[in-house]
Design a protein around this motif. Structure first.
Motif, short mmCIF file in Angstrom:
data_model
loop_
_atom_site.label_atom_id
_atom_site.label_comp_id
_atom_site.label_asym_id
_atom_site.label_seq_id
_atom_site.Cartn_x
_atom_site.Cartn_y
_atom_site.Cartn_z
N LEU A 13 0.81 -1.22 0.00
CA LEU A 13 0.00 0.00 0.00
C LEU A 13 0.84 1.27 0.00
CD1 LEU A 13 -2.81 -0.97 2.54
CD2 LEU A 13 -2.97 -0.77 0.06
N SER A 64 7.19 0.69 3.66
CA SER A 64 6.12 0.63 4.66
C SER A 64 6.36 -0.36 5.78
CB SER A 64 4.81 0.27 3.97
OG SER A 64 4.83 -1.09 3.59
N GLY A 65 7.33 -1.25 5.62
CA GLY A 65 7.54 -2.27 6.64
C GLY A 65 6.89 -3.60 6.29
N ALA A 66 6.23 -3.68 5.14
CA ALA A 66 5.54 -4.93 4.77
C ALA A 66 6.44 -5.88 3.98
CB ALA A 66 4.28 -4.61 3.97
N HIS A 67 7.75 -5.55 3.94
CA HIS A 67 8.66 -6.33 3.07
C HIS A 67 8.72 -7.81 3.43
CE1 HIS A 67 10.75 -4.23 6.34
NE2 HIS A 67 11.30 -5.42 6.56
N ASN A 68 8.69 -8.14 4.75
CA ASN A 68 8.80 -9.55 5.13
C ASN A 68 7.63 -10.38 4.62
OD1 ASN A 68 11.19 -9.26 6.50
ND2 ASN A 68 10.20 -8.81 8.46
N ALA A 69 6.47 -9.73 4.53
CA ALA A 69 5.30 -10.46 4.06
C ALA A 69 5.26 -10.53 2.54
CB ALA A 69 4.03 -9.79 4.58
N LEU A 70 5.66 -9.45 1.88
CA LEU A 70 5.40 -9.36 0.43
C LEU A 70 6.55 -9.85 -0.45
CD1 LEU A 70 3.58 -5.89 0.40
CD2 LEU A 70 2.57 -8.17 0.52
N GLN A 97 18.14 -6.20 10.40
CA GLN A 97 17.86 -7.56 10.85
C GLN A 97 17.01 -8.36 9.86
OE1 GLN A 97 15.71 -5.24 13.94
NE2 GLN A 97 14.80 -7.21 14.41
N LEU B 137 -1.42 2.08 7.08
CA LEU B 137 -1.79 2.25 5.67
C LEU B 137 -3.18 1.70 5.34
CD1 LEU B 137 1.67 1.69 3.97
CD2 LEU B 137 0.27 3.75 3.79
N LYS B 151 -2.10 -7.19 4.00
CA LYS B 151 -1.08 -8.16 4.37
C LYS B 151 0.28 -7.51 4.61
CE LYS B 151 0.13 -12.72 2.66
NZ LYS B 151 -0.04 -13.57 1.49
N GLY B 152 0.82 -7.73 5.79
CA GLY B 152 2.14 -7.18 6.11
C GLY B 152 2.13 -5.73 6.54
N GLU B 153 0.99 -5.07 6.45
CA GLU B 153 0.95 -3.62 6.71
C GLU B 153 0.35 -3.27 8.06
OE1 GLU B 153 2.29 -1.84 4.29
OE2 GLU B 153 1.62 -2.51 2.32
N LYS B 156 2.04 -1.11 11.00
CA LYS B 156 3.43 -0.83 10.66
C LYS B 156 3.75 0.66 10.58
CE LYS B 156 5.29 -4.89 10.45
NZ LYS B 156 5.28 -5.76 9.28
N CYS B 157 2.98 1.39 9.79
CA CYS B 157 3.29 2.82 9.60
C CYS B 157 2.45 3.69 10.50
CB CYS B 157 3.04 3.24 8.17
SG CYS B 157 4.25 2.58 7.05
N TYR B 502 10.94 -2.19 16.55
CA TYR B 502 10.60 -3.25 15.61
C TYR B 502 9.15 -3.64 15.82
CZ TYR B 502 11.23 -7.20 12.51
OH TYR B 502 11.12 -8.08 11.47
N ASP B 505 5.10 -8.85 13.02
CA ASP B 505 3.97 -9.21 12.19
C ASP B 505 2.87 -9.90 13.01
OD1 ASP B 505 4.62 -8.28 9.53
OD2 ASP B 505 6.29 -9.69 9.60
#
Lengths: 129, 578
Positions: A13, A64-70, A97, B137, B151-153, B156-157, B502, B505
């Motif tokens: 996103l 955004s921080g969603a890298h581990n999932a995507l 990390q 987001l 997913k994954g978001e 996070k922000c 950190y 998830d």
């Protein structure tokens, strides 16, 4: 030229596209053929575009921080479609990390804030031959 | 290399040019300036300038010296004036920072509502004045935490808010009649405003009298820069004018929009582009409000602005001062406003996230201090100072505290608040302010020629201008023409990694479970009824705000309400160009 076709994609996103667009322009100026995905791409959309466009490399920009999932999902989808020869690299805000985990998942290189675009050009020239 | 020279000031025939100096005095000043030019030339013959490029960070040319002669035609009354009076160049309050210092408002939000509620309380305990909410987001884009795109978001922000139940937790133990809250929310702004008002209702707060805060709600800059849009521009503008009308009647102390240059600058614009596009966006909102049948003096006093404060100290100060002068002028001349408040440019400032470096991150405290000082000398109403680790992650508690302390040191130790607009009358600052003003009106002319800001955006004009500036700046960094300490000069070979916040998830699982519980416990009939009513009202001319409030009170989720509006308005996609 077909050997130098690159997809720059924005998974998730995250709307921060300054970096993606700067890298896209710099690669174009360095003689690559660059396709830019636009925003809000799912892993399925990115993998499908990479295969259809027959690119040699995919650059994924994510802040955004969603890298581990995507990102691992994208490399996995590419592998499932027999396209694991496509080089996958990433850039953005990615904690130290997480870099090892991403590399184990098939992301070949991660470029962090402050990277010179010439370093990315050199990297691709080196890896794509 | 100058990116864009500001247009030359309009030449007025000499006999008409107002001046504080007599002709004799001007002749003396002129001779003195010529004398200086000669000695400067001689000095350069012995020792040439040590670099070729003395321009601002935006590559605006900077004069070597500005003298009284050069600024003699700046009208000290009509262009500079006194604080609290048109054109407000020196500030909007006659009391400056003596009546009240700026509001220290740190943007915060991460994880679940419980996590962020704790951070809010921590910041308030440490002397912060007002709250500023960062949403994750999915909330910004109108998706629930269990949506595929989330997913994954999740968390996070920013903080994950799906329903009113989350909002109740977010403000638990925080009386909404005592704090003011700013919410960085745009496409889904009416939903989050409705949730905030619903929590205030539950707390028994008198909304008309005691609820105050700000919604960002600036959709135009989303298309231009930040890209968190959902609907196409025109229905988005209608949702905004609905909120103008609703709030001026029911929540009169609420700032319904914070017209934002921050994101335009972060996307790579110059200072002038930030100023010009933001104020021109403001003009567009005013025009749409008037076209929707509102009285400009009813809603204009609730418009507020949000600027970036970047590294180039004087360029930023000139930008802030020019913002007030341009806005006052345009509101009076273009819209014929009657109330003084309608032409006051009130603004929040955030120091520039894009100026921070991942390399040698402690240097960021220094950058932020310089930027915060520029915002204060520029007369900001409220300020967020970035934490040193914000280029790496959301800030840790300790780094968030140092950022807040930076503001407290400026307010309580530096002495810069003691007098109003201490740089007013500086030849250089007044000249730079004038260039900013003139450059802004030149951009206004170009955008008006395109038919307005909505049309300019549809044509991709501001987007292209910004992208070109961003690319030129990157090039200037890579050639070494512009320096970034620790990045392209003064580099350390080895650096100790910084401990950062950190966000796991795992919290997505928790948030999705919370959403499921809310869905199970609410009245399904009320959900269906309120969403249907919203769709009907959105397709017709009805004000959508009361309908969205009904949805929120029935615990409809952000995703469900957004989907109802997507059904009616469709979704926007921008062409993928670079």
């Amino acid at each position: 030229m077909a050997g130098r076709r690159i997809l720059i994609a924005k998974p998730g996103l995250d709307g921060h596209d300054r970096g993606a667009k700067i890298v896209a322009r710099a690669l174009r100026d360095a003689g690559f053929e660059v396709i830019y995905s636009g925003l809000r791409q799912t892993p399925q959309m990115v993998a499908a575009a990479a295969v259809q466009e027959d690119v040699k490399a995919v650059g994924l920009s994510i802040l955004s921080g969603a890298h581990n999932a995507l990102l691992p999902e994208i490399t996995q989808l590419l592998a499932e479609q027999g396209a694991d020869d496509i080089l996958v690299f990433a850039g953005g805000i990615i904690p130290d990390q997480d870099i090892e985990t991403l590399k184990e998942a098939g992301v070949d290189a991660v470029f962090l804030p402050g990277t010179n675009t010439q370093d990315i050009v050199d990297y691709l020239n080196d890896r794509l031959g | 290399m100058a990116i864009k020279d500001p247009p030359k000031p309009v030449e007025i025939a000499d006999e008409k040019k107002p001046s504080v100096y007599t002709d004799e005095a001007l002749a003396i000043l002129s001779a003195a300036r010529e004398g200086w030019e000669t000695s400067a030339r001689q000095a350069f013959e012995k020792r040439p300038p040590w670099k070729g490029d003395f321009t601002t960070v935006s590559s605006m040319d900077v004069p070597h010296l500005v003298t009284a002669e050069q600024t003699a035609d700046i009208d000290p009354l009509r262009e500079i004036g006194v604080p609290g009076e048109f054109p407000f160049t020196r500030g909007i309050h006659p009391s400056g920072y003596r009546g009240r210092a700026w509001t220290m408002r740190q943007f915060a939000g991460f994880g679940t509502a419980t996590d962020t509620n704790e951070r809010f309380k921590y910041l308030l305990e440490h002397g912060q004045h007002g709250l500023s909410v960062a949403f994750h987001l999915p909330t910004l884009y109108g998706y629930d935490s269990d949506h595929e795109m989330a997913k994954g978001e999740v968390g996070k922000c920013g903080v994950a808010i799906d329903t009113l139940a989350d909002m109740e937790v977010l403000f638990d133990g925080i009386p909404l009649n005592e704090v003011t809250t700013s919410m960085t929310i745009n496409s889904t702004a009416p939903i989050l405003l409705a949730m905030y008002l619903a929590v205030a209702e539950q707390q028994g707060v008198d909304i008309r009298r005691d609820v105050s805060g700000t919604l960002q709600n600036d959709i135009l800059k989303e298309y231009i820069a930040q890209k968190e849009y959902i609907f196409p521009p025109r229905p988005s503008m209608r949702l905004i004018t609905d909120q103008f009308a609703f709030a001026s009647e029911h929540v009169p102390r609420w700032n319904t929009i914070s017209i934002s240059g921050y994101h335009i600058r972060e996307a790579g614009s110059t200072a002038l582009q930030e100023l010009a596009f933001t104020l021109r966006d403001g003009v567009e909102y005013v025009q749409y409000g008037i076209d929707a049948g509102l009285d400009v003096d009813d809603f204009a006093p609730r418009l507020s602005f949000f600027f970036n404060s970047h590294n180039d100290f004087f360029e930023e100060i000139a930008k802030f001062r020019a913002a007030r002068r341009v806005w006052a002028t345009v509101m009076r001349e273009r819209f014929d406003t009657q109330r003084p408040r309608s032409s006051m440019c009130r603004f929040h400032t955030q120091t520039a996230g894009c100026s921070l470096t991942a390399q040698q991150p402690y240097n960021n405290v220094v950058r932020t201090t310089v930027q915060a000082l520029a915002a204060v000398l520029g007369g900001t109403q409220s300020l967020h100072t970035n934490a040193l680790d914000e280029t790496l992650a959301l800030p840790t508690e300790e780094n968030a505290r140092i950022a807040l302390r930076t503001q407290q040191i400026l307010a309580h130790e530096s002495g810069v608040i003691n007098t109003i607009d201490p740089l007013g009358g500086s030849y250089f600052v007044e000249e730079m302010t004038r260039r900013m003003v003139d450059g802004t009106f030149e951009y206004f002319r170009q955008i008006d020629e395109l038919g307005g800001m909505v049309e300019a955006i549809e044509a991709g004009y501001p987007q292209r201008e910004i992208m070109d500036a961003a690319f030129r700046y990157q090039r200037a960094l890579e050639t070494g023409e512009k320096k970034m300490v620790g990045v392209n000069d003064f580099v350390l070979e080895e650096e100790e990694p910084l401990e950062t916040l950190y966000i796991s998830d795992d919290l997505a699982v928790e948030q999705v479970a919370q959403l499921s519980r809310t869905r199970e416990s609410r009245d399904a009939g009320a959900v269906g009824r309120t969403l249907d009513a919203l769709k009907k009202g959105a397709a017709a001319e009805e004000n959508t705000m009361p309908l969205i409030l009904d949805c929120v009170r029935a615990y409809c989720s952000v995703g469900e309400i957004s989907d109802a509006l997507r059904d009616v308005y469709g979704a926007y996609e921008e062409p993928a160009v670079f």
